[in-house]
Design an enzyme around this catalytic site. Structure first.
Site, short mmCIF file in Angstrom:
data_model
loop_
_atom_site.label_atom_id
_atom_site.label_comp_id
_atom_site.label_asym_id
_atom_site.label_seq_id
_atom_site.Cartn_x
_atom_site.Cartn_y
_atom_site.Cartn_z
N TYR A 217 0.75 -1.44 -0.02
CA TYR A 217 0.30 0.27 -0.03
C TYR A 217 0.73 1.29 0.04
O TYR A 217 0.89 2.34 -0.31
CB TYR A 217 -0.91 -0.49 1.02
CG TYR A 217 -2.03 0.91 0.90
CD1 TYR A 217 -2.69 0.32 -0.24
CD2 TYR A 217 -2.50 1.54 1.52
CE1 TYR A 217 -3.92 1.38 0.49
CE2 TYR A 217 -3.61 2.49 1.63
CZ TYR A 217 -4.29 1.83 0.90
OH TYR A 217 -5.47 3.35 0.36
N LYS B 156 -3.42 8.25 3.58
CA LYS B 156 -4.91 8.27 3.72
C LYS B 156 -4.60 8.64 5.42
O LYS B 156 -5.64 9.04 5.87
CB LYS B 156 -5.26 6.66 3.51
CG LYS B 156 -5.78 6.63 2.25
CD LYS B 156 -7.13 7.44 2.01
CE LYS B 156 -7.58 6.74 0.72
NZ LYS B 156 -8.35 6.83 0.17
O1 0WD Z 1 -11.08 -1.52 -1.34
C1 0WD Z 1 -10.68 -0.44 -2.18
N1 0WD Z 1 -10.73 -0.24 -3.26
C2 0WD Z 1 -10.89 0.54 -0.96
C3 0WD Z 1 -10.64 1.75 -1.85
C4 0WD Z 1 -10.55 0.32 0.13
C5 0WD Z 1 -10.53 1.32 1.29
C6 0WD Z 1 -11.17 2.73 0.25
N2 0WD Z 1 -10.56 3.00 -0.75
C7 0WD Z 1 -10.86 3.63 -0.65
C8 0WD Z 1 -10.19 4.71 -2.48
O2 0WD Z 1 -8.30 4.83 -1.72
C9 0WD Z 1 -11.12 5.72 -3.18
O3 0WD Z 1 -10.30 7.04 -2.44
O4 0WD Z 1 -12.17 4.64 -1.72
C10 0WD Z 1 -11.99 5.16 -2.70
C11 0WD Z 1 -12.14 5.03 -4.30
O5 0WD Z 1 -11.91 3.79 -4.77
P1 0WD Z 1 -12.39 2.49 -5.43
O6 0WD Z 1 -14.16 3.11 -5.83
O7 0WD Z 1 -11.91 1.42 -5.29
O8 0WD Z 1 -11.50 3.21 -6.90
P2 0WD Z 1 -11.72 3.42 -8.43
O9 0WD Z 1 -13.30 3.50 -8.85
O10 0WD Z 1 -10.85 3.47 -9.29
O11 0WD Z 1 -12.24 5.11 -8.51
C12 0WD Z 1 -11.18 6.39 -8.13
C13 0WD Z 1 -12.06 7.25 -8.80
C14 0WD Z 1 -10.99 7.39 -10.25
O12 0WD Z 1 -10.50 6.11 -10.57
P3 0WD Z 1 -9.19 5.72 -12.02
O13 0WD Z 1 -9.29 4.47 -11.72
O14 0WD Z 1 -9.42 6.12 -13.22
O15 0WD Z 1 -7.70 6.61 -10.97
O16 0WD Z 1 -10.85 8.35 -8.25
C15 0WD Z 1 -11.08 8.78 -9.52
C16 0WD Z 1 -10.65 8.82 -10.31
O17 0WD Z 1 -12.67 8.74 -11.36
N3 0WD Z 1 -9.65 9.94 -9.65
C17 0WD Z 1 -9.74 11.08 -9.57
N4 0WD Z 1 -10.94 12.67 -9.83
C18 0WD Z 1 -10.69 13.42 -9.84
N5 0WD Z 1 -9.15 13.86 -10.01
C19 0WD Z 1 -8.96 11.96 -9.75
C20 0WD Z 1 -8.53 13.59 -10.16
N6 0WD Z 1 -7.06 14.14 -10.87
N7 0WD Z 1 -7.56 11.14 -9.93
C21 0WD Z 1 -8.38 9.42 -9.68
#
Ligand code: 0WD
Length: 255
Positions: free
Chosen positions: A156, A163
Protein backbone atom coordinates in the site's frame (compact mmCIF):
# COMPACT_ATOMS: atom_id res chain seq x y z
CA UNK A 1 -40.14 8.81 1.21
CA UNK A 2 -36.50 8.07 1.88
CA UNK A 3 -34.28 9.48 4.61
CA UNK A 4 -32.44 11.61 2.02
CA UNK A 5 -35.60 13.00 0.40
CA UNK A 6 -34.91 16.41 -1.13
CA UNK A 7 -31.16 16.35 -0.29
CA UNK A 8 -28.81 17.38 -3.10
CA UNK A 9 -25.58 15.39 -2.96
CA UNK A 10 -22.62 15.53 -5.31
CA UNK A 11 -20.78 12.29 -6.10
CA UNK A 12 -17.16 12.22 -7.30
CA UNK A 13 -14.91 9.28 -8.17
CA UNK A 14 -16.96 7.03 -10.44
CA UNK A 15 -14.67 5.16 -12.82
CA UNK A 16 -17.07 2.29 -13.57
CA UNK A 17 -19.89 0.27 -11.99
CA UNK A 18 -17.44 -1.45 -9.62
CA UNK A 19 -16.48 1.92 -8.08
CA UNK A 20 -17.31 2.49 -4.43
CA UNK A 21 -18.78 5.86 -5.48
CA UNK A 22 -21.34 4.00 -7.61
CA UNK A 23 -22.41 1.89 -4.60
CA UNK A 24 -22.80 5.13 -2.67
CA UNK A 25 -24.80 6.81 -5.45
CA UNK A 26 -27.18 3.84 -5.68
CA UNK A 27 -27.76 3.74 -1.90
CA UNK A 28 -28.41 7.49 -1.80
CA UNK A 29 -30.74 7.25 -4.79
CA UNK A 30 -32.69 4.54 -2.97
CA UNK A 31 -33.17 7.02 -0.12
CA UNK A 32 -34.45 9.61 -2.65
CA UNK A 33 -31.44 11.94 -2.75
CA UNK A 34 -31.06 14.19 -5.79
CA UNK A 35 -27.60 13.46 -7.20
CA UNK A 36 -25.01 15.28 -9.28
CA UNK A 37 -21.86 13.70 -10.70
CA UNK A 38 -18.32 14.66 -11.64
CA UNK A 39 -15.99 12.89 -14.03
CA UNK A 40 -12.23 13.22 -14.04
CA UNK A 41 -11.66 13.32 -17.81
CA UNK A 42 -13.29 12.52 -21.15
CA UNK A 43 -12.14 8.91 -20.94
CA UNK A 44 -14.52 8.41 -18.00
CA UNK A 45 -17.32 10.74 -19.12
CA UNK A 46 -19.47 8.15 -20.93
CA UNK A 47 -19.34 5.71 -18.00
CA UNK A 48 -20.37 8.42 -15.55
CA UNK A 49 -23.16 9.53 -17.92
CA UNK A 50 -24.48 5.95 -18.00
CA UNK A 51 -24.53 5.82 -14.19
CA UNK A 52 -26.14 9.26 -13.87
CA UNK A 53 -28.88 8.23 -16.29
CA UNK A 54 -29.76 5.18 -14.16
CA UNK A 55 -30.38 7.38 -11.11
CA UNK A 56 -32.13 10.13 -13.10
CA UNK A 57 -29.42 12.79 -12.72
CA UNK A 58 -28.89 15.55 -15.25
CA UNK A 59 -25.77 16.97 -13.61
CA UNK A 60 -22.60 15.46 -15.07
CA UNK A 61 -19.67 17.87 -15.04
CA UNK A 62 -15.88 17.59 -15.39
CA UNK A 63 -13.65 18.09 -12.35
CA UNK A 64 -9.99 17.12 -12.18
CA UNK A 65 -9.01 17.63 -8.54
CA UNK A 66 -5.30 17.84 -9.38
CA UNK A 67 -6.02 21.28 -10.83
CA UNK A 68 -7.32 24.30 -8.85
CA UNK A 69 -8.84 25.95 -11.93
CA UNK A 70 -10.76 22.79 -12.73
CA UNK A 71 -12.19 22.68 -9.17
CA UNK A 72 -13.14 26.39 -9.32
CA UNK A 73 -14.71 26.08 -12.79
CA UNK A 74 -16.59 23.00 -11.68
CA UNK A 75 -18.31 24.66 -8.70
CA UNK A 76 -19.03 27.73 -10.84
CA UNK A 77 -20.82 25.47 -13.39
CA UNK A 78 -22.55 23.53 -10.62
CA UNK A 79 -24.03 26.80 -9.29
CA UNK A 80 -25.97 27.11 -12.58
CA UNK A 81 -27.89 23.98 -11.48
CA UNK A 82 -27.72 24.19 -7.69
CA UNK A 83 -27.13 27.50 -5.91
CA UNK A 84 -27.21 25.52 -2.65
CA UNK A 85 -26.65 21.84 -1.97
CA UNK A 86 -26.28 19.43 0.95
CA UNK A 87 -22.84 17.94 0.59
CA UNK A 88 -20.44 15.86 -1.44
CA UNK A 89 -18.77 12.48 -1.49
CA UNK A 90 -15.02 12.54 -2.18
CA UNK A 91 -14.18 9.04 -3.46
CA UNK A 92 -10.86 9.86 -5.06
CA UNK A 93 -7.31 8.62 -4.64
CA UNK A 94 -4.26 8.34 -6.84
CA UNK A 95 -0.53 7.61 -6.75
CA UNK A 96 1.73 6.65 -9.66
CA UNK A 97 1.85 2.87 -10.17
CA UNK A 98 5.63 2.70 -9.48
CA UNK A 99 4.85 3.70 -5.89
CA UNK A 100 3.00 0.45 -5.17
CA UNK A 101 5.92 -1.89 -5.76
CA UNK A 102 8.60 -3.29 -3.50
CA UNK A 103 10.19 -1.84 -0.41
CA UNK A 104 8.49 1.42 0.64
CA UNK A 105 11.65 3.15 1.85
CA UNK A 106 13.66 2.34 -1.28
CA UNK A 107 10.92 3.08 -3.79
CA UNK A 108 9.07 6.13 -2.51
CA UNK A 109 9.92 9.31 -4.43
CA UNK A 110 9.39 12.99 -3.62
CA UNK A 111 7.13 13.31 -6.68
CA UNK A 112 5.15 10.13 -5.89
CA UNK A 113 4.63 11.23 -2.27
CA UNK A 114 3.51 14.70 -3.38
CA UNK A 115 1.04 13.41 -5.97
CA UNK A 116 -0.48 10.91 -3.52
CA UNK A 117 -0.98 13.64 -0.90
CA UNK A 118 -2.32 16.19 -3.36
CA UNK A 119 -4.90 14.03 -5.08
CA UNK A 120 -5.86 11.72 -2.24
CA UNK A 121 -5.92 14.18 0.68
CA UNK A 122 -5.47 17.86 -0.21
CA UNK A 123 -8.21 17.69 -2.85
CA UNK A 124 -10.81 17.01 -0.14
CA UNK A 125 -10.20 20.30 1.65
CA UNK A 126 -9.71 22.11 -1.68
CA UNK A 127 -13.21 21.03 -2.74
CA UNK A 128 -14.62 22.06 0.65
CA UNK A 129 -13.09 25.53 0.40
CA UNK A 130 -14.52 26.19 -3.06
CA UNK A 131 -18.01 24.97 -2.13
CA UNK A 132 -18.33 26.14 1.50
CA UNK A 133 -20.67 29.05 0.70
CA UNK A 134 -22.91 26.78 -1.39
CA UNK A 135 -23.44 24.09 1.27
CA UNK A 136 -26.59 24.23 3.39
CA UNK A 137 -26.48 24.22 7.19
CA UNK A 138 -26.85 20.55 8.14
CA UNK A 139 -24.77 19.57 5.11
CA UNK A 140 -22.27 16.75 5.15
CA UNK A 141 -18.95 15.90 3.48
CA UNK A 142 -17.69 12.36 3.20
CA UNK A 143 -14.45 10.76 2.06
CA UNK A 144 -13.07 7.20 1.74
CA UNK A 145 -10.09 5.91 3.65
CA UNK A 146 -8.41 2.56 4.30
CA UNK A 147 -6.76 0.74 7.22
CA UNK A 148 -3.37 1.36 5.55
CA UNK A 149 -3.55 4.77 7.28
CA UNK A 150 -3.21 3.06 10.68
CA UNK A 151 -1.14 -0.03 9.88
CA UNK A 152 1.69 -0.87 7.49
CA UNK A 153 -0.07 -2.90 4.79
CA UNK A 154 2.30 -4.57 2.28
CA UNK A 155 2.44 -2.74 -1.08
CA UNK A 156 0.00 0.00 0.00
CA UNK A 157 3.16 2.06 0.51
CA UNK A 158 2.83 5.79 -0.18
CA UNK A 159 -0.96 5.63 -0.02
CA UNK A 160 -0.70 4.83 3.72
CA UNK A 161 0.69 8.26 4.65
CA UNK A 162 -1.77 9.85 2.18
CA UNK A 163 -4.74 8.19 3.93
CA UNK A 164 -3.34 9.14 7.37
CA UNK A 165 -3.22 12.73 6.13
CA UNK A 166 -6.76 12.41 4.77
CA UNK A 167 -8.06 11.22 8.15
CA UNK A 168 -6.36 14.15 9.93
CA UNK A 169 -7.87 16.40 7.25
CA UNK A 170 -11.32 15.04 8.21
CA UNK A 171 -10.80 16.09 11.84
CA UNK A 172 -9.46 19.57 11.02
CA UNK A 173 -12.18 20.17 8.43
CA UNK A 174 -14.88 18.98 10.86
CA UNK A 175 -13.56 21.42 13.47
CA UNK A 176 -13.44 24.34 11.01
CA UNK A 177 -16.80 23.67 9.36
CA UNK A 178 -18.70 22.72 12.53
CA UNK A 179 -19.75 26.34 13.25
CA UNK A 180 -21.30 26.47 9.73
CA UNK A 181 -23.35 23.38 10.65
CA UNK A 182 -21.42 21.23 8.16
CA UNK A 183 -20.26 17.74 9.20
CA UNK A 184 -17.20 15.93 7.83
CA UNK A 185 -16.59 12.18 8.12
CA UNK A 186 -14.73 9.29 6.51
CA UNK A 187 -15.52 5.65 5.93
CA UNK A 188 -12.54 3.33 6.27
CA UNK A 189 -13.63 0.63 3.83
CA UNK A 190 -12.51 -2.98 3.74
CA UNK A 191 -10.83 -4.09 0.50
CA UNK A 192 -13.08 -4.25 -2.58
CA UNK A 193 -12.03 -5.24 -6.09
CA UNK A 194 -12.11 -1.96 -8.08
CA UNK A 195 -9.92 -0.24 -10.67
CA UNK A 196 -7.97 1.61 -7.96
CA UNK A 197 -7.46 -1.62 -6.01
CA UNK A 198 -5.99 -3.33 -9.08
CA UNK A 199 -2.95 -1.03 -8.68
CA UNK A 200 -2.05 -2.83 -5.44
CA UNK A 201 0.17 -5.87 -5.97
CA UNK A 202 -1.19 -9.13 -4.48
CA UNK A 203 -4.66 -7.58 -3.99
CA UNK A 204 -6.49 -10.82 -4.87
CA UNK A 205 -4.41 -12.81 -2.42
CA UNK A 206 -4.99 -10.19 0.24
CA UNK A 207 -8.75 -10.32 -0.35
CA UNK A 208 -8.78 -14.12 0.00
CA UNK A 209 -6.79 -13.99 3.24
CA UNK A 210 -8.93 -11.16 4.55
CA UNK A 211 -12.27 -12.99 4.55
CA UNK A 212 -11.69 -15.53 7.35
CA UNK A 213 -10.03 -12.88 9.52
CA UNK A 214 -13.03 -10.53 9.56
CA UNK A 215 -15.42 -10.78 12.52
CA UNK A 216 -18.30 -11.32 10.08
CA UNK A 217 -16.35 -13.87 7.97
CA UNK A 218 -17.14 -11.98 4.80
CA UNK A 219 -15.80 -9.16 2.68
CA UNK A 220 -17.71 -5.92 2.32
CA UNK A 221 -19.43 -4.78 -0.86
CA UNK A 222 -20.01 -1.40 -2.46
CA UNK A 223 -23.61 -1.73 -1.18
CA UNK A 224 -22.32 -2.00 2.41
CA UNK A 225 -20.26 1.16 1.96
CA UNK A 226 -23.14 2.88 0.16
CA UNK A 227 -25.63 2.25 2.97
CA UNK A 228 -23.28 3.62 5.64
CA UNK A 229 -22.52 6.62 3.42
CA UNK A 230 -26.25 7.34 3.01
CA UNK A 231 -26.69 7.19 6.79
CA UNK A 232 -23.70 9.47 7.43
CA UNK A 233 -24.88 12.27 5.13
CA UNK A 234 -28.46 12.03 6.46
CA UNK A 235 -30.16 13.71 9.40
CA UNK A 236 -29.96 10.36 11.22
CA UNK A 237 -26.27 11.16 11.79
CA UNK A 238 -26.53 14.84 12.82
CA UNK A 239 -24.42 14.22 15.94
CA UNK A 240 -21.51 12.58 14.08
CA UNK A 241 -18.58 14.62 12.78
CA UNK A 242 -14.82 14.25 12.49
CA UNK A 243 -15.15 10.45 12.62
CA UNK A 244 -13.54 7.67 10.65
CA UNK A 245 -16.01 4.78 10.62
CA UNK A 246 -14.71 1.32 9.71
CA UNK A 247 -16.97 -0.56 7.34
CA UNK A 248 -14.78 -3.64 7.02
CA UNK A 249 -16.75 -6.56 8.43
CA UNK A 250 -14.87 -6.10 11.72
CA UNK A 251 -11.40 -6.80 10.29
CA UNK A 252 -9.72 -4.01 12.25
CA UNK A 253 -10.97 -5.26 15.64
CA UNK A 254 -9.89 -8.86 15.12
CA UNK A 255 -6.52 -10.40 15.94
O1 0WD B 1 -10.41 -1.71 -1.69
C1 0WD B 1 -10.76 -0.62 -2.14
N1 0WD B 1 -11.14 -0.51 -3.39
C2 0WD B 1 -10.76 0.56 -1.23
C3 0WD B 1 -10.85 1.84 -1.72
C4 0WD B 1 -10.66 0.30 0.23
C5 0WD B 1 -10.70 1.50 1.02
C6 0WD B 1 -10.75 2.75 0.48
N2 0WD B 1 -10.82 2.90 -0.89
C7 0WD B 1 -10.88 4.27 -1.39
C8 0WD B 1 -9.87 4.63 -2.45
O2 0WD B 1 -8.60 4.87 -1.89
C9 0WD B 1 -10.50 5.91 -3.01
O3 0WD B 1 -10.26 6.99 -2.15
O4 0WD B 1 -12.13 4.51 -2.00
C10 0WD B 1 -12.00 5.57 -2.94
C11 0WD B 1 -12.61 5.12 -4.26
O5 0WD B 1 -11.83 4.08 -4.79
P1 0WD B 1 -12.39 2.86 -5.67
O6 0WD B 1 -13.85 2.97 -5.82
O7 0WD B 1 -11.77 1.66 -5.11
O8 0WD B 1 -11.63 3.10 -7.05
P2 0WD B 1 -12.04 3.57 -8.53
O9 0WD B 1 -13.28 2.91 -8.97
O10 0WD B 1 -10.80 3.36 -9.36
O11 0WD B 1 -12.29 5.12 -8.35
C12 0WD B 1 -11.31 6.03 -7.97
C13 0WD B 1 -11.41 7.21 -8.89
C14 0WD B 1 -10.58 7.24 -10.17
O12 0WD B 1 -10.64 6.23 -10.96
P3 0WD B 1 -9.26 5.78 -11.78
O13 0WD B 1 -9.19 4.33 -11.41
O14 0WD B 1 -9.59 6.08 -13.18
O15 0WD B 1 -8.05 6.54 -11.27
O16 0WD B 1 -10.84 8.37 -8.38
C15 0WD B 1 -10.93 9.33 -9.42
C16 0WD B 1 -11.04 8.59 -10.71
O17 0WD B 1 -12.32 8.66 -11.23
N3 0WD B 1 -9.78 10.20 -9.55
C17 0WD B 1 -9.91 11.52 -9.78
N4 0WD B 1 -11.01 12.30 -9.90
C18 0WD B 1 -10.80 13.59 -10.15
N5 0WD B 1 -9.58 14.14 -10.30
C19 0WD B 1 -8.60 12.00 -9.92
C20 0WD B 1 -8.46 13.38 -10.20
N6 0WD B 1 -7.26 13.96 -10.37
N7 0WD B 1 -7.72 10.97 -9.76
C21 0WD B 1 -8.45 9.87 -9.53
Amino acid sequence: MGFLSGKRILITGIANKQSIAWGIAQAMHKQKAILGFTYENNRLRIRVEECAKIVGSEIILPCDVSNDTSIKDFFCKLSEFWNKFDGFVHSIAFAPSDQFVGDYVNNVTREGFKIAQEISSYSFVAMARESRSMINKGGSLLTLSYLGSERAVPFYNVMGPAKASLEANVRYMAHALGPDGIRVNAISAGPIRTLAASAIKNFRKMLAEYTPRTALHRNVSIEDIGNTAAFLVSELALGITGEVIHVDGGFNIAF
